[in-house]
Structures are given as C-alpha cells and as structure tokens.
Motif scaffolding. Structure first.
Motif, PDB file in Angstrom:
ATOM      1  N   ARG A 151       0.851  -1.189   0.000  1.00 44.19           N
ATOM      2  CA  ARG A 151       0.000   0.000   0.000  1.00 44.19           C
ATOM      3  C   ARG A 151       0.884   1.235   0.000  1.00 44.19           C
ATOM      4  N   VAL A 152       0.388   2.292  -0.640  1.00 47.05           N
ATOM      5  CA  VAL A 152       1.137   3.538  -0.745  1.00 47.05           C
ATOM      6  C   VAL A 152       0.799   4.403   0.462  1.00 47.05           C
ATOM      7  N   VAL A 153       1.810   4.705   1.274  1.00 50.65           N
ATOM      8  CA  VAL A 153       1.637   5.535   2.461  1.00 50.65           C
ATOM      9  C   VAL A 153       1.753   7.009   2.092  1.00 50.65           C
ATOM     10  N   ARG A 154       2.708   7.332   1.181  1.00 55.40           N
ATOM     11  CA  ARG A 154       2.904   8.716   0.738  1.00 55.40           C
ATOM     12  C   ARG A 154       3.261   8.686  -0.743  1.00 55.40           C
ATOM     13  N   THR A 155       2.599   9.513  -1.525  1.00 58.46           N
ATOM     14  CA  THR A 155       2.913   9.605  -2.949  1.00 58.46           C
ATOM     15  C   THR A 155       4.214  10.381  -3.145  1.00 58.46           C
ATOM     16  N   GLU A 156       4.811  10.221  -4.306  1.00 55.98           N
ATOM     17  CA  GLU A 156       6.050  10.929  -4.614  1.00 55.98           C
ATOM     18  C   GLU A 156       5.760  12.420  -4.732  1.00 55.98           C
ATOM     19  N   ARG A 157       6.635  13.253  -4.156  1.00 56.04           N
ATOM     20  CA  ARG A 157       6.413  14.699  -4.146  1.00 56.04           C
ATOM     21  C   ARG A 157       7.670  15.437  -4.579  1.00 56.04           C
ATOM     22  N   TRP A 158       7.453  16.519  -5.321  1.00 56.99           N
ATOM     23  CA  TRP A 158       8.518  17.439  -5.696  1.00 56.99           C
ATOM     24  C   TRP A 158       8.128  18.793  -5.137  1.00 56.99           C
ATOM     25  N   CYS A 159       9.028  19.415  -4.358  1.00 56.23           N
ATOM     26  CA  CYS A 159       8.696  20.664  -3.670  1.00 56.23           C
ATOM     27  C   CYS A 159       9.772  21.725  -3.897  1.00 56.23           C
ATOM     28  N   VAL A 160       9.317  22.981  -3.875  1.00 59.73           N
ATOM     29  CA  VAL A 160      10.211  24.130  -4.019  1.00 59.73           C
ATOM     30  C   VAL A 160       9.903  25.103  -2.880  1.00 59.73           C
ATOM     31  N   ARG A 161      10.967  25.643  -2.246  1.00 57.08           N
ATOM     32  CA  ARG A 161      10.791  26.628  -1.187  1.00 57.08           C
ATOM     33  C   ARG A 161      11.176  28.004  -1.735  1.00 57.08           C
ATOM     34  N   LEU A 162      10.297  28.987  -1.489  1.00 61.55           N
ATOM     35  CA  LEU A 162      10.512  30.339  -1.993  1.00 61.55           C
ATOM     36  C   LEU A 162      10.626  31.351  -0.861  1.00 61.55           C
ATOM     37  N   ASP A 163      11.368  32.420  -1.136  1.00 64.10           N
ATOM     38  CA  ASP A 163      11.418  33.607  -0.280  1.00 64.10           C
ATOM     39  C   ASP A 163      10.739  34.740  -1.037  1.00 64.10           C
ATOM     40  N   ASP A 164      10.290  35.765  -0.314  1.00 70.39           N
ATOM     41  CA  ASP A 164       9.634  36.944  -0.905  1.00 70.39           C
ATOM     42  C   ASP A 164       8.523  36.532  -1.875  1.00 70.39           C
ATOM     43  N   VAL A 165       7.622  35.678  -1.412  1.00 74.33           N
ATOM     44  CA  VAL A 165       6.559  35.154  -2.255  1.00 74.33           C
ATOM     45  C   VAL A 165       5.656  36.293  -2.711  1.00 74.33           C
ATOM     46  N   ASN A 166       5.472  36.380  -4.023  1.00 72.91           N
ATOM     47  CA  ASN A 166       4.657  37.412  -4.676  1.00 72.91           C
ATOM     48  C   ASN A 166       5.089  38.823  -4.278  1.00 72.91           C
ATOM     49  N   GLY A 167       6.399  39.007  -4.069  1.00 77.03           N
ATOM     50  CA  GLY A 167       6.954  40.327  -3.777  1.00 77.03           C
ATOM     51  C   GLY A 167       6.769  40.792  -2.348  1.00 77.03           C
ATOM     52  N   LYS A 168       6.357  39.916  -1.447  1.00 74.45           N
ATOM     53  CA  LYS A 168       6.153  40.306  -0.045  1.00 74.45           C
ATOM     54  C   LYS A 168       7.303  39.754   0.801  1.00 74.45           C
ATOM     55  N   PRO A 169       8.167  40.643   1.325  1.00 69.24           N
ATOM     56  CA  PRO A 169       9.347  40.192   2.083  1.00 69.24           C
ATOM     57  C   PRO A 169       8.996  39.392   3.341  1.00 69.24           C
ATOM     58  N   GLN A 170       7.824  39.613   3.919  1.00 72.37           N
ATOM     59  CA  GLN A 170       7.465  38.880   5.137  1.00 72.37           C
ATOM     60  C   GLN A 170       7.069  37.425   4.837  1.00 72.37           C
ATOM     61  N   LYS A 171       6.827  37.109   3.567  1.00 70.64           N
ATOM     62  CA  LYS A 171       6.463  35.739   3.193  1.00 70.64           C
ATOM     63  C   LYS A 171       7.712  34.994   2.737  1.00 70.64           C
ATOM     64  N   ASP A 172       8.458  34.472   3.704  1.00 77.12           N
ATOM     65  CA  ASP A 172       9.688  33.724   3.429  1.00 77.12           C
ATOM     66  C   ASP A 172       9.499  32.260   3.800  1.00 77.12           C
ATOM     67  N   ASP A 173      10.336  31.421   3.204  1.00 71.83           N
ATOM     68  CA  ASP A 173      10.401  29.992   3.520  1.00 71.83           C
ATOM     69  C   ASP A 173       9.059  29.290   3.358  1.00 71.83           C
ATOM     70  N   LEU A 174       8.344  29.566   2.271  1.00 68.26           N
ATOM     71  CA  LEU A 174       7.083  28.885   1.985  1.00 68.26           C
ATOM     72  C   LEU A 174       7.332  27.759   0.986  1.00 68.26           C
ATOM     73  N   TRP A 175       6.817  26.568   1.316  1.00 66.72           N
ATOM     74  CA  TRP A 175       6.974  25.403   0.451  1.00 66.72           C
ATOM     75  C   TRP A 175       5.775  25.281  -0.475  1.00 66.72           C
ATOM     76  N   PHE A 176       6.047  24.857  -1.712  1.00 70.34           N
ATOM     77  CA  PHE A 176       5.002  24.604  -2.706  1.00 70.34           C
ATOM     78  C   PHE A 176       5.283  23.277  -3.383  1.00 70.34           C
ATOM     79  N   ARG A 177       4.227  22.465  -3.567  1.00 63.85           N
ATOM     80  CA  ARG A 177       4.357  21.223  -4.329  1.00 63.85           C
ATOM     81  C   ARG A 177       4.238  21.573  -5.806  1.00 63.85           C
ATOM     82  N   VAL A 178       5.137  21.012  -6.625  1.00 64.34           N
ATOM     83  CA  VAL A 178       5.174  21.330  -8.050  1.00 64.34           C
ATOM     84  C   VAL A 178       5.270  20.052  -8.879  1.00 64.34           C
TER      85      VAL A 178
END
Length: 177
Positions: free
Chosen positions: A124-151
């Motif tokens: 059984r599959v416990v976790r599917t394969e994932r590819w992730c990217v971490r960004l700083d200054d998300v959408n030009g906002k300096p307070q939004k740092d270290d946010l992960w996104f699945r891609v």
C-alpha cells in the motif's frame, strides 16, 4: 390573463443591461468597488486571477514514494449446486371459458458466495512521490519567506538548475510539502 409583472420583465432586463454597460464604461459603479475589481491605480483595468506564484528560489526537496506491506483476508469465490422451484402459468380461452393453468418445475443453478481462504500480502502507498520548491519573498512580499510549494516534476527540474535567490515563477500544485 397574464400578470403585469411578468410582462414587464423583458423591458426591465433590457434597461438593466443598458445601465450596467453605461456604468462599466464610466470606470465601474459601486458594485465593482465592493468586489474589489475596477477603479484604482490600474485605470479601470483589473488583471485576471492567476494561480502562479513568484519569488526568490531558496531550496528544493524531493520526497520519494513511501510504501508499506500489509496483509488482508484472501477472499475466494465458492459455488455450490442448488435448486429452486419456478412457477409457470398459462392462460387459455376467453369469456366464461377462461382458464389458467399453473405448474412448477425445479431449476438447477450454482449458488456463489465469497469465502475467506487464508490471507494475502499487498503493498500500500503511504505517501505519494512529491517534488517541492521553497521560496522567499513570495509574490513580492518580504514577510512571506520559507514557503513550500508542491510542483510538477518538470517545474522541479527547471527550478533545481537555477542559482540560489534567482527569480522564479511557476504554478504550484499545492501549498506545503
């Protein structure tokens, strides 16, 4: 006779369309301000909503598929011969001479059901394969740092080859990793 309000609906609808077009041409009415569209610095222009995010590339993470072995009951279809009574009828005649004849026959068939015969192992599959990217200054906002996104794997490969803090823009599959 038709109700007068029903007869006035097309005329009222036409008037509303003309009124809305006139308000739209003038840079929007009160309804647009409430929804956040129109007016403002864009000169009456509102850009279409996009799910893309942009920011400074920080890190990537690849999580392989995780599986586990499990056991479950092994079910087997088992059939036993069986019989059942079937009722037959035939009608003949007409009027006062109408007659119904009934008879029964025995029909043979296989009665099937599932029976547990031991157990079986499966993956059984416990976790599917994932590819992730971490960004700083998300959408030009300096307070939004270290946010992960699945891609997607293609986006992961594209971003992974870039220098740290390079500007990137992509459409994520989900937030978090």
């Amino acid at each position: 006779m038709r109700d007068m309000s029903v007869m006035r609906r097309p005329a009222l609808a036409g008037f509303m369309v003309v009124l809305m077009a006139a308000l739209g041409a003038c840079g929007g009415g009160g309804a647009d301000k409430a929804s956040g569209h129109g007016g403002g610095k864009g000169g009456g222009y509102s850009k279409p909503h996009s799910d893309q995010v942009r920011g400074l590339y920080d890190a990537v993470r690849h999580l392989p598929r995780k599986t586990a072995k499990g056991t479950r009951a092994h079910m087997v279809k088992e059939c036993d011969p069986a019989t059942r009574k079937v009722k037959h009828t035939s009608r003949s005649g007409s009027g006062k001479r109408k007659r119904t004849r009934t008879w029964y026959t025995t029909e043979r068939y296989n009665q099937c059901h599932k029976v547990r015969k031991g157990s079986e192992t499966y993956t059984r599959v416990v976790r599917t394969e994932r590819w992730c990217v971490r960004l700083d200054d998300v959408n030009g906002k300096p307070q939004k740092d270290d946010l992960w996104f699945r891609v997607s794997p293609a986006t992961y490969s594209e971003v992974h080859g870039k220098d740290e803090h390079a500007r990137v823009k992509f459409e994520p599959r989900a937030r978090g990793c």
